[in-house]
Design an enzyme around this catalytic site. Structure first.
Site, PDB file in Angstrom:
ATOM      1  N   GLU A   1      45.055  56.930  26.858  1.00 30.44           N
ATOM      2  CA  GLU A   1      44.745  58.274  27.350  1.00 30.44           C
ATOM      3  C   GLU A   1      46.039  59.093  27.508  1.00 30.44           C
ATOM      4  OE1 GLU A   1      42.410  60.202  27.559  1.00 30.44           O
ATOM      5  OE2 GLU A   1      42.857  61.669  29.111  1.00 30.44           O
TER       6      GLU A   1
ATOM      7  N   ARG B   1      36.917  76.788  24.429  1.00 28.63           N
ATOM      8  CA  ARG B   1      36.251  75.825  23.549  1.00 28.63           C
ATOM      9  C   ARG B   1      37.111  75.512  22.326  1.00 28.63           C
ATOM     10  NH1 ARG B   1      30.552  75.612  24.132  1.00 28.63           N
ATOM     11  NH2 ARG B   1      30.260  75.327  21.913  1.00 28.63           N
TER      12      ARG B   1
ATOM     13  N   LYS C   1      37.294  72.241  22.803  1.00 29.88           N
ATOM     14  CA  LYS C   1      36.860  71.581  24.033  1.00 29.88           C
ATOM     15  C   LYS C   1      35.539  70.860  23.814  1.00 29.88           C
ATOM     16  CE  LYS C   1      37.046  70.846  28.502  1.00 29.88           C
ATOM     17  NZ  LYS C   1      38.053  69.817  28.848  1.00 29.88           N
TER      18      LYS C   1
ATOM     19  N   TRP D   1      35.693  78.226  14.845  1.00 25.37           N
ATOM     20  CA  TRP D   1      36.541  77.053  14.625  1.00 25.37           C
ATOM     21  C   TRP D   1      36.159  76.580  13.231  1.00 25.37           C
ATOM     22  CZ3 TRP D   1      36.269  71.697  13.870  1.00 25.37           C
ATOM     23  CH2 TRP D   1      37.410  70.965  14.245  1.00 25.37           C
TER      24      TRP D   1
ATOM     25  N   HIS E   1      53.512  42.310  16.972  1.00 24.40           N
ATOM     26  CA  HIS E   1      52.747  42.203  15.718  1.00 24.40           C
ATOM     27  C   HIS E   1      52.921  43.439  14.837  1.00 24.40           C
ATOM     28  CE1 HIS E   1      51.028  38.554  17.226  1.00 24.40           C
ATOM     29  NE2 HIS E   1      50.578  39.164  18.315  1.00 24.40           N
TER      30      HIS E   1
ATOM     31  N   ASN F   1      26.951  78.801  15.405  1.00 23.43           N
ATOM     32  CA  ASN F   1      27.764  77.629  15.738  1.00 23.43           C
ATOM     33  C   ASN F   1      27.017  76.413  15.214  1.00 23.43           C
ATOM     34  OD1 ASN F   1      29.223  75.551  16.968  1.00 23.43           O
ATOM     35  ND2 ASN F   1      28.202  75.836  18.937  1.00 23.43           N
ATOM     36  N   GLY F   2      27.732  75.525  14.514  1.00 23.26           N
ATOM     37  CA  GLY F   2      27.089  74.323  13.976  1.00 23.26           C
ATOM     38  C   GLY F   2      27.356  74.217  12.492  1.00 23.26           C
TER      39      GLY F   2
ATOM     40  N   GLU G   1      48.274  65.812  22.139  1.00 19.38           N
ATOM     41  CA  GLU G   1      47.432  66.991  21.917  1.00 19.38           C
ATOM     42  C   GLU G   1      48.030  68.266  22.495  1.00 19.38           C
ATOM     43  OE1 GLU G   1      43.359  66.440  23.270  1.00 19.38           O
ATOM     44  OE2 GLU G   1      43.991  65.566  25.151  1.00 19.38           O
TER      45      GLU G   1
ATOM     46  N   LYS H   1      47.092  62.647  25.759  1.00 21.00           N
ATOM     47  CA  LYS H   1      47.517  63.852  26.501  1.00 21.00           C
ATOM     48  C   LYS H   1      48.803  64.415  25.903  1.00 21.00           C
ATOM     49  CE  LYS H   1      44.604  64.300  27.891  1.00 21.00           C
ATOM     50  NZ  LYS H   1      43.277  64.218  27.898  1.00 21.00           N
TER      51      LYS H   1
ATOM     52  N   CYS I   1      33.177  76.552  17.766  1.00 14.23           N
ATOM     53  CA  CYS I   1      32.674  77.927  17.755  1.00 14.23           C
ATOM     54  C   CYS I   1      31.962  78.260  19.060  1.00 14.23           C
ATOM     55  CB  CYS I   1      31.660  78.114  16.637  1.00 14.23           C
ATOM     56  SG  CYS I   1      32.294  77.748  15.020  1.00 14.23           S
TER      57      CYS I   1
HETATM   58  C1  G6P Z   1      37.226  67.067  22.410  1.00 15.27           C
HETATM   59  C2  G6P Z   1      38.170  67.454  23.537  1.00 15.27           C
HETATM   60  C3  G6P Z   1      38.629  66.202  24.270  1.00 15.27           C
HETATM   61  C4  G6P Z   1      37.428  65.418  24.763  1.00 15.27           C
HETATM   62  C5  G6P Z   1      36.472  65.080  23.616  1.00 15.27           C
HETATM   63  C6  G6P Z   1      35.165  64.523  24.114  1.00 15.27           C
HETATM   64  O1  G6P Z   1      37.917  66.409  21.414  1.00 15.27           O
HETATM   65  O2  G6P Z   1      39.281  68.153  23.037  1.00 15.27           O
HETATM   66  O3  G6P Z   1      39.422  66.586  25.375  1.00 15.27           O
HETATM   67  O4  G6P Z   1      37.862  64.248  25.377  1.00 15.27           O
HETATM   68  O5  G6P Z   1      36.156  66.265  22.882  1.00 15.27           O
HETATM   69  O6  G6P Z   1      34.495  65.530  24.819  1.00 15.27           O
HETATM   70  P1  G6P Z   1      33.310  65.275  25.817  1.00 15.27           P
HETATM   71  O7  G6P Z   1      32.849  66.642  26.228  1.00 15.27           O
HETATM   72  O8  G6P Z   1      32.262  64.527  25.038  1.00 15.27           O
HETATM   73  O9  G6P Z   1      33.842  64.465  26.939  1.00 15.27           O
END
Ligand code: G6P
Length: 628
Positions: A508, A27, A623, A73, A531, A99-100, A515, A512, A2
């Site tokens: 990682e 966000r 985000k 959100w 395994h 938000n929260g 997502e 990518k 949010c």
């Molecule tokens: C969310 C974002 C990710 C990010 C993660 C941690 O899930 O979509 O891209 O890696 O949060 O965020 P931070 O701000 O703690 O690095």
């Protein structure tokens, strides 16, 4: 997650709020809404994008100098117009955006329902408006009713409220971000700085339990406890200075200006400094790029250099802290966790120092190992991730020292840390982490080299990398990766393997791809294939293999095991080990996690485009994840 924004000033709030909401889109959200106060409160909500909200707001019908807005959100209640914010009290004269998560909302709702309050949504947030309405019935004024209501909330919250008949907005924060933007055109309260950065870079960071009252009609004797906005904006035409020796603020407040008072719910009236953020507004714009994701990927040649521009004294303190620690943890979520994992390998390989990389959300399971000798590195782009903040509190409760690695200056995490290293990557707007991931890894490599006494060699290595990264993000490389993406765009599964540092990269890279393209992508440590995962390999199953010169033979054997079962091998390495498809990257030894991830960032971007998806705003993701 949010995003909230509030505006009070000289101009029509609608313009600032809708533009602010657009700036908050990154966000992540699923619905949006706006409310504006003139004589009465008017509002619009949509279970959809901000553009849709914009098209449904008619500025002729809806205008006012005070307003609040929200991108939601969903956590409590489905994604519907009814559950979109703002929410209201029973008479629709108090509006709130939040938000929260209000953890005690059920209990509060029960009490309020017994008193006759009628709820119009399934959200936890709506209780705030009813609590204020309830407190007003006890003859409280609006500000003390807000204070009373906020004091009964449990959980995390950043909220902004306004009420008909009151020329003010009131904001509050606890464990969710809220910052004040001070501009000559008005005052903003918002979840983050990029939302109002195009109007001001002067900000006031609020602390936990701070409640701010921004008043368009300040009391004429508002001296001492009122911080005049003109004063803070450095406006020089000071006609009406309050003569009181204790007060540097202006006492006569013209109708042009609002005032800001900040109360801490525990401490009473408090002063918070006005800071200037050194962020170039152009950095928060797409410029010539179609998407922020591509822009941010191409910025990496510069951002990794900026990552190592650290204050020498701070680095020295951090190195001393590492040397004196007994037990070191790297904690983070998502990409930041993958950087932590890469960091733990780097510390082991370069500095022969043992570090535990732990997901922030799992960290509490380690609390019995925490002492005042433990050192915790909290790694977070936003510095607002609730899981990270919770983990840090667990560590602090045990007396452990906390060092944060963050990108957003002034974020909550910096306030909960003993030392802070800034990534200096500039705003990252795309929901996916790209440049901040490589900055985090670079910073960790820097610390490992500094610990091993090889700092200078490392700096030369990073400078050399500039050209490599520049080439890796060039148009030629992008076109080549577009061809690879065409081969993969219709696949259901993509597997990725690596060993050691390349295992962290594989994790990682899988994140990518999944997502942004919604293709199932899964990473395995090369040694683990036999395994279980080998059972997944079928004719034509794509498998991306990350190879470093120093561990080539074992991972190539793993790749052969996949190929023997029909798998299609895409190699990312400096040498072509007879791959079905080879993506050439220079071998950068300990900095391989930085260079080898870049082709997959681009590949993921191309996959999103080929599948008709918006790379900047993947579905269901946020985000800045401010709930646990
Ligand atoms: C969310 C974002 C990710 C990010 C993660 C941690 O899930 O979509 O891209 O890696 O949060 O965020 P931070 O701000 O703690 O690095």
């Amino acid at each position: 997650m949010c995003g909230i924004i509030g505006y009070i000033g000289e101009e029509n709030a609608v313009y600032f709020l809708l533009k602010g909401l657009k700036n908050l889109e990154y966000r992540g959200y699923d619905s949006a809404g706006i409310a504006v106060l003139s004589d009465v409160i008017k509002w619009k909500k949509v279970a959809g994008r901000v553009e849709e909200l914009c098209s449904r707001v008619n500025p002729r019908e809806m205008s006012g100098r005070i307003g609040i807005a929200h991108t939601r959100w969903a956590t409590h209640g489905a994604v519907t117009e009814r559950n979109a914010h703002p929410h209201f009290d029973c008479t629709f004269s108090i509006a709130v955006v939040h938000n929260g998560i209000i953890e005690n909302h059920r209990h509060l709702k029960e009490i309020l329902r017994e008193k006759g309050h009628k709820f119009s949504s399934d959200t936890d947030s709506e209780v705030i408006a009813h609590l204020i309405e309830d407190a007003l019935l006890l003859n409280r004024d609006f500000v003390s009713a807000c204070m009373h209501a906020f004091s009964s909330l449990e959980g995390s919250f950043a909220a902004i409220v306004m009420k008909e008949g009151e020329h003010k907005i009131v904001g509050v924060r606890k464990d969710s971000p809220l910052v004040i933007g001070v501009s000559a055109r008005g005052i903003f309260l918002a979840s983050d700085i990029p939302s109002f950065l195009e109007w001001t870079n002067r900000v006031i960071y609020l602390h936990n339990y701070d409640m701010v009252v921004v008043d368009a009609d300040p009391a004429p004797d508002a001296c001492g406890d009122v911080r005049n906005v003109r004063d803070m904006c450095d406006v020089r035409d000071v006609n009406n200075h309050c003569g009181a020796s204790h007060c540097g603020a202006l006492s006569a407040l013209t109708e042009k200006h609002a005032s800001i008072r900040i109360y801490n719910l525990n401490e009473g009236l408090v002063q918070r400094p006005v800071d200037s953020v050194e962020v170039d507004i152009e950095q928060a714009k797409k410029g010539e790029f179609r998407h922020f994701m591509l822009k941010e990927i191409t910025e990496q040649a510069d951002t990794i250099k900026k990552a190592i521009q650290q204050d020498e004294e701070t680095v020295k303190n951090v190195i001393d802290a590492i040397k004196n620690a007994f037990g070191i943890f790297f904690i983070g979520c998502g990409s930041s966790y993958h950087a932590c994992l890469a960091g733990s390998y780097l510390f082991s390989r370069i500095a022969k120092t043992h570090v535990n990389a732990v997901l922030a959300s799992e960290f509490e399971n380690y609390e019995h190992f925490l002492t005042d000798k433990t050192l915790v590195f909290a790694v977070s782009q936003s510095g607002e991730t609730a899981d990270v903040l919770d983990a840090v509190r667990v560590a602090r409760d045990r007396g452990s020292r906390v060092i944060s690695i963050v990108n957003m200056m002034g974020c909550s995490l910096t306030r909960e840390s003993d030392e802070c290293l800034l990534m200096n990557a500039g705003p990252e707007i795309c929901v996916l982490s790209t440049k901040t991931y490589t900055s985090q890894v670079t910073l960790m490599a820097m610390l490992a080299y500094a610990l091993a006494g090889n700092y200078d060699d490392f700096v030369s290595e990073v400078k050399r990398l500039y050209l490599d990264i520049y080439n890796l993000t060039s148009r030629t490389m992008r076109e080549r990766l577009c061809e690879v993406a065409k081969m993969l765009a219709d696949k259901e599964h993509i597997y990725l393997i690596g060993r050691g540092l390349q295992y962290a990269t594989a994790l990682e890279a899988a994140l990518k791809i999944k997502e942004v393209s919604y293709i199932h992508a899964e990473a395995f440590a090369g040694g683990e294939l036999k395994h279980g995962p080998l059972a997944l390999i079928d004719k034509g199953t794509p498998c991306i293999v990350f190879v470093s010169k120093d561990n080539a033979s074992k991972i190539i054997s793993n790749a052969e095991e996949v190929r023997a079962r029909g798998g299609y091998i895409i190699g990312i390495s400096s040498v072509n080990y007879d791959f079905d498809c080879w993506i050439k990257v220079p071998d950068s030894d300990m900095l391989n996690p930085v260079v080898q991830i870049i082709p997959v960032q681009i590949l993921a971007y191309q996959l999103a485009l080929l599948r008709g998806l918006d790379p900047d705003k993947p579905r269901n993701l946020a985000k800045s994840v401010t709930v646990t």
